[in-house]
Design a protein around this motif. Structure first.
Motif: not given
Length: 306
Positions: A9, A52, A54, A80, A84, A98, A103-104, A107
């Protein structure tokens, strides 16, 4: 059995640190903390990593990886994106960050088809964590319950002298499984004790030394992705009602929900190494000195990537 994959991440901007700490050099060979984690992962047996990130940092991030670690481990990228979110929900006006660590992982949901480990990009974990979790995942299979794992660190080995930290505080069963985990977002040393606060310092609760905490070193089977996506709408409903601009979907929260429903069990793998990270700018000098000392002792080559 499918080969374990490593998910890293690296999308966080490091708001407390003040910049993209994932790409801040911490050695005289222009290496970053992530280089040490990747080196340890390769030595442990990992053959594929999913980063993961941006979209905004993609070009700069890839400059740090291409021609170095990617010569030794297959690299894939997931992005990410703040929008989403599950169908039927609308991004709240003013939301900039985010939706957190779970959530990461989501992705990567279209890239994961077997067991996988998860770590942060900006933490140094020690080589032992990678060997331990790889060995577990290489044999991991779900049975009547999902069989996950995590590497727990003693709380006193995971603190910085420069401010508070967030950790998943754990309770372990007598037979070595995770009994419960609770995210505490403001843990610090105070008056010779380790404490956390949930009311901006009005009251403090002590955490005893030796208490295991999560540093986001998790091992999951593919089932976790399905469960995390299924729980996402419930999280969004609560987040939009209570804290639409800052609420985060934490990995430990989803794990705790699965434990509570008896759907999963999590083997506690312990590390007694000291964590190093740059939560704050003032932490950098300690990290630089520690990693150089590991090189001086022969734990790492003078230059990680030839």
């Amino acid at each position: 059995m499918k080969e374990p994959v490593l998910v890293i991440m690296a999308a966080g901007l490091g708001s407390r640190y003040g910049g993209l700490k994932q790409m801040d050099p911490i050695s005289d060979k222009d290496e970053i903390i992530l280089d040490f984690s990747l080196y340890d992962a390769v030595m442990a047996g990992f053959k594929k990593v999913i980063f993961v990130i941006k979209k905004e940092i993609e070009a700069d991030f890839k400059k740090r990886i291409e021609g170095k670690a990617d010569k030794y481990i297959e690299t894939v990228y997931a992005y990410q994106e703040i929008n989403d979110i599950p169908e039927g929900f609308v991004l709240p006006e003013g939301r900039e960050k985010p939706w957190g660590t779970c959530h990461a992982v989501l992705a990567c949901r279209d890239l994961i088809d077997g067991p996988f480990a998860v770590i942060n990009a900006d933490d140094y974990y020690g080589a032992g964590a990678f060997h331990t979790i790889y060995d577990y995942l290489a044999k991991a299979e779900d049975s009547e319950t999902y069989n996950y794992c995590m590497v727990g660190y003693n709380i006193e080995n995971t603190l910085t002298e420069n401010g508070s930290v967030a950790r998943g505080v754990c309770r372990e069963t007598d037979d070595g499984y995770l009994a419960e985990i609770h995210e505490r977002t403001k843990i610090m040393r105070k008056d010779g004790k380790i404490v956390y606060t949930e009311d901006d310092g009005k009251t403090f609760t002590e955490i005893p030394k030796g208490t295991p905490v999560s540093m986001n070193v998790w091992g999951f089977t593919e089932s976790f992705v399905k469960e995390a996506w299924a729980e996402f709408p419930e999280f969004m409903e609560k987040a939009l009602a209570e804290n639409p601009l800052k609420a985060e979907y934490f990995l430990p929260s989803v794990v705790q929900n699965l434990l509570g429903r008896g759907k999963a069990r999590v083997r506690m793998l312990r590390s007694y190494d000291k964590w190093y990270g740059v939560t704050y700018k003032e932490d950098k000098e300690d990290v630089v000195n520690a990693l150089q000392s590991f090189k001086d002792k022969g734990f790492y080559p003078d230059k990680l990537w030839k």
